[in-house]
Structures are given as structure tokens and as C-alpha cells.
Design a protein around this motif. Structure first.
Motif, PDB file in Angstrom:
ATOM      1  N   LEU A  73     -53.958  74.946 -21.140  1.00 57.12           N
ATOM      2  CA  LEU A  73     -54.325  75.413 -19.802  1.00 57.12           C
ATOM      3  C   LEU A  73     -54.881  76.827 -19.913  1.00 57.12           C
ATOM      4  O   LEU A  73     -54.195  77.739 -20.376  1.00 57.12           O
TER       5      LEU A  73
ATOM      6  N   TRP B 157     -51.076  71.341 -11.191  1.00 53.25           N
ATOM      7  CA  TRP B 157     -51.807  71.207 -12.457  1.00 53.25           C
ATOM      8  C   TRP B 157     -51.531  69.854 -13.125  1.00 53.25           C
ATOM      9  O   TRP B 157     -52.138  69.527 -14.130  1.00 53.25           O
TER      10      TRP B 157
ATOM     11  N   PHE C 208     -54.442  67.722 -14.019  1.00 51.27           N
ATOM     12  CA  PHE C 208     -55.286  68.249 -15.088  1.00 51.27           C
ATOM     13  C   PHE C 208     -54.870  67.735 -16.471  1.00 51.27           C
ATOM     14  O   PHE C 208     -55.575  67.940 -17.439  1.00 51.27           O
TER      15      PHE C 208
ATOM     16  N   PHE D 299     -53.649  69.486 -21.752  1.00 52.40           N
ATOM     17  CA  PHE D 299     -54.522  69.546 -20.591  1.00 52.40           C
ATOM     18  C   PHE D 299     -55.954  69.164 -20.944  1.00 52.40           C
ATOM     19  O   PHE D 299     -56.397  69.322 -22.080  1.00 52.40           O
TER      20      PHE D 299
ATOM     21  N   ALA E  38     -59.471  72.762 -17.799  1.00 50.69           N
ATOM     22  CA  ALA E  38     -58.337  72.971 -16.904  1.00 50.69           C
ATOM     23  C   ALA E  38     -57.905  74.427 -16.944  1.00 50.69           C
ATOM     24  O   ALA E  38     -57.836  75.041 -18.012  1.00 50.69           O
TER      25      ALA E  38
ATOM     26  N   PHE F  59     -55.360  77.688 -14.972  1.00 55.54           N
ATOM     27  CA  PHE F  59     -54.292  78.082 -14.061  1.00 55.54           C
ATOM     28  C   PHE F  59     -54.887  78.420 -12.699  1.00 55.54           C
ATOM     29  O   PHE F  59     -54.322  78.083 -11.657  1.00 55.54           O
TER      30      PHE F  59
ATOM     31  N   ALA G 216     -55.460  75.407 -10.491  1.00 53.54           N
ATOM     32  CA  ALA G 216     -54.219  74.915  -9.896  1.00 53.54           C
ATOM     33  C   ALA G 216     -53.824  75.763  -8.699  1.00 53.54           C
ATOM     34  O   ALA G 216     -53.370  75.245  -7.667  1.00 53.54           O
TER      35      ALA G 216
END
Length: 338
Positions: free
Chosen positions: A21, A45, A48, A78, A82, A84, A87
Motif C-alpha cells: 500500500l 482499503w 484494494f 495490495f 493502491a 493510503f 482509502a
């Protein structure tokens, strides 16, 4: 036995990075984990994460040549791209969505209080306690689980809510007139679930009379819809994830042409859409259009949809939310978006 260890905020963030991630602003990411929590954010997340394709046998056993059907297992790693931040964007959208839905549900709940108390109050101020003024299946027939009519449990629940109320007008009426309280006062202490259960327990002709106010005409359909909206309210009130929520208590299909705007919603092939929240939001708008035809709620909802962080490569699409272009074009909704 639960074996996962406790991790510091830094260790939680490192765990995500090690799984792929992307984190471009670590101080900000740590701030979100500390303020919102790893577990709550994980729901955003989760789409993802990569998946592995599996083939499961159809039926019992796995003999040679047995037919299989494709399925998948969620992996810890992930998908490429993807992040953070993606998300968090989804989390922020979902928070705005819940607040907007609660606004609609509050108006529906208040209107329902008036409808129920006015309908039953004309028979008797204490009609909600009188089994003869309610549907026999609710007020007199024994429930298979408890051996008692559902009305008995309902009366205990509503009495508890009245006893817990700290509203001055509730205290005033209890002190001056004692128990029981007339329905137009008592109902102000009831929550959405208690209101919807009482509506479900009303006589069919009384249900139909209220449903007709909303252009639904079928009281049993409205009773089902209110149960689903109570589920929706609980999700929002507990700050749970909403955007791709699997709706457990799905609304009942209305009889054909009873609610023409919804005739196509339950067509074959729409099972996945029925299990997502968008249909419930359409139902909210249907009720709001009668409660307050000048309401801007659907317009505000439509504007919020433009903020939806769609990203098909990460599994963030309209399908997971249950949005249908056909539904957006329905006449009763299209007018509110102009």
C-alpha cells in the motif's frame, strides 16, 4: 485462540507498506490511524487487496471431471496503484454519505410519528396498547419463538424508551396525568425501530391509508421498506461503512404498478444491486418527495455522487455502491436533479 499481536501505530503503517500500500505522506497517514483507527479504515482499503482465483467443485465431493465454479480468495498484498490516500478519500465520501442519509431518515422518522399517532389517536389516545385496534397477527397471535404476541414485547420496549426519556414534556405529562401517555406524546420517545414495528402491527386498512400518502398505496410494501430503512439508520448511526454495504434486510418488491417508479428495480439480474444501499436511498427520496416536495435532498445527494472516488482498477466502482444509470433517469428522481 486469537493469535494476532498488538501493534503500535507505526508498526501498523509499516505492515501496510510492506504489503504494497503506497503511503506518500507518512505523518498524515499516522495521524489518520491514530484518530480513526486501523480496523475502521481497513474496510476502505479492503477492495484494494489482490485476489487469487480458485475453482470450487459444484456439489459434494471432488471426483475427476466434476464441474467447478470460479471463486476467489482475498490476499494480504495490495493491487498496483493502491494507496493510503485513496482509502482515506473513500472514507471521507462515506462519512458525508452517512450524514446525508441521516438527514433524510430524520425527516422520514418525524413524519412517520405524525402519521401513526394521528391515525391511531383518532380511535383512542391509547390505541397503541389496545390489541383490538391493531392487526391480530401482531397483537393476539402467539409468536412461535416466545409463545406470546409480538405486541407484548413491543409494549415492553416502548415503555422502556418512555421511562428513559429525559424530555421535559414527557416528564410533565407523566407527573400531571400519570401513565399511560397518549400516543401523540408517547411516540416522541420512540426510536425508528419501535415506530416501524408499530406500523407493521397496524391493521391493513390503516397501513394502506398511510402508505397512500406516499404514493405507495400498499401498506405491506411500506412496512417492509421501513424495516429496511431502520437497518440503514442503524448502519449510519453506528458510523459503519455504507457505500458498499451488503444490505441484509432488503426491501420487498411492491405489487406491479403499485409503485410504478420501482417496477424495474427488481428485474431478474439485479440481485447484486438489490443488496447494495443505492435502492434504499431511492426509497428515501420517494418518501421525501411526499413529505416535502420542495426538498433539495436528492440534488445534494446527486452532487455528492460527483465526489465518489471511482477507480475501477482498484475495485471502486458504481456497481459496489449499487448505482444504476436507469434509476438516476427515473422521472420522479430526474425532476429533483434539475
Amino acid at each position: 485462540m486469537y493469535e494476532k499481536p498488538w501493534l503500535s501505530y507505526r508498526e501498523q503503517l509499516d505492515k501496510l507498506k510492506n504489503r504494497g500500500l503506497a503511503v506518500t505522506d507518512e505523518p498524515k497517514a499516522l495521524e489518520y490511524i491514530e484518530r480513526i483507527g486501523y480496523y475502521r479504515l481497513s474496510g476502505y482499503w479492503h477492495p484494494f487487496r489482490e485476489r487469487s482465483e480458485l475453482f470450487c467443485p459444484i456439489g459434494n465431493g471432488t471426483p475427476k471431471g466434476k464441474k467447478t465454479k470460479p471463486t476467489s480468495a482475498v490476499l494480504d498484498s495490495f493491487k498496483p496503484g493502491a494507496s493510503f490516500a485513496a482509502a482515506v478519500r473513500l472514507y471521507v465520501f462515506d462519512k458525508k454519505l452517512r450524514l446525508l442519509v441521516l438527514d433524510a431518515l430524520e425527516r422520514i422518522e418525524v413524519a412517520l410519528r405524525v402519521d401513526i399517532s394521528h391515525m391511531l389517536g383518532k380511535y383512542d389516545p391509547f390505541a397503541y396498547l389496545n390489541p383490538d385496534l391493531l392487526f391480530e397477527g401482531f397483537s393476539k397471535e402467539a409468536d412461535s419463538k416466545t409463545g406470546l404476541p409480538r405486541h407484548v414485547d413491543w409494549m415492553k420496549k416502548q415503555a422502556t424508551q418512555i421511562a428513559r426519556s429525559r424530555e421535559d414534556f414527557i416528564k410533565h405529562n407523566k407527573n400531571k396525568y400519570g401513565h399511560p401517555l397518549p400516543i401523540w406524546i408517547a411516540c416522541e420517545a420512540w426510536d425508528f425501530n419501535t415506530l416501524s414495528e408499530l406500523y407493521d402491527g397496524m391493521r391493513l386498512e390503516d397501513q394502506d391509508a398511510i402508505a397512500d400518502k406516499y404514493g405507495i398505496r400498499n401498506g405491506r410494501t411500506l412496512a417492509s421498506w421501513l424495516r429496511s430503512l431502520n437497518y440503514l439508520r442503524n448502519v449510519c448511526a453506528h458510523h459503519s461503512r455504507l457505500w458498499n454495504r451488503n444490505v441484509v434486510d432488503q426491501p420487498q418488491k411492491p405489487p406491479k404498478s403499485v409503485v410504478p417508479d420501482f417496477d424495474n428495480a427488481w428485474t431478474r439480474g439485479n440481485e447484486h444491486i438489490l443488496a447494495r444501499p443505492f435502492l434504499l436511498l431511492c426509497i428515501c427520496q420517494k418518501l421525501l418527495s411526499s413529505i416535502n416536495p420542495a426538498s433539495s435532498w436528492w440534488q445534494r445527494f446527486s452532487e455528492l455522487l460527483t465526489e465518489f472516488p471511482e477507480n475501477e482498477s482498484l475495485g471502486i466502482g458504481w456497481g459496489a455502491f449499487g448505482v444504476s444509470d436507469e434509476w438516476l433517469s427515473w422521472e420522479c428522481f430526474a425532476k429533483s436533479r434539475q
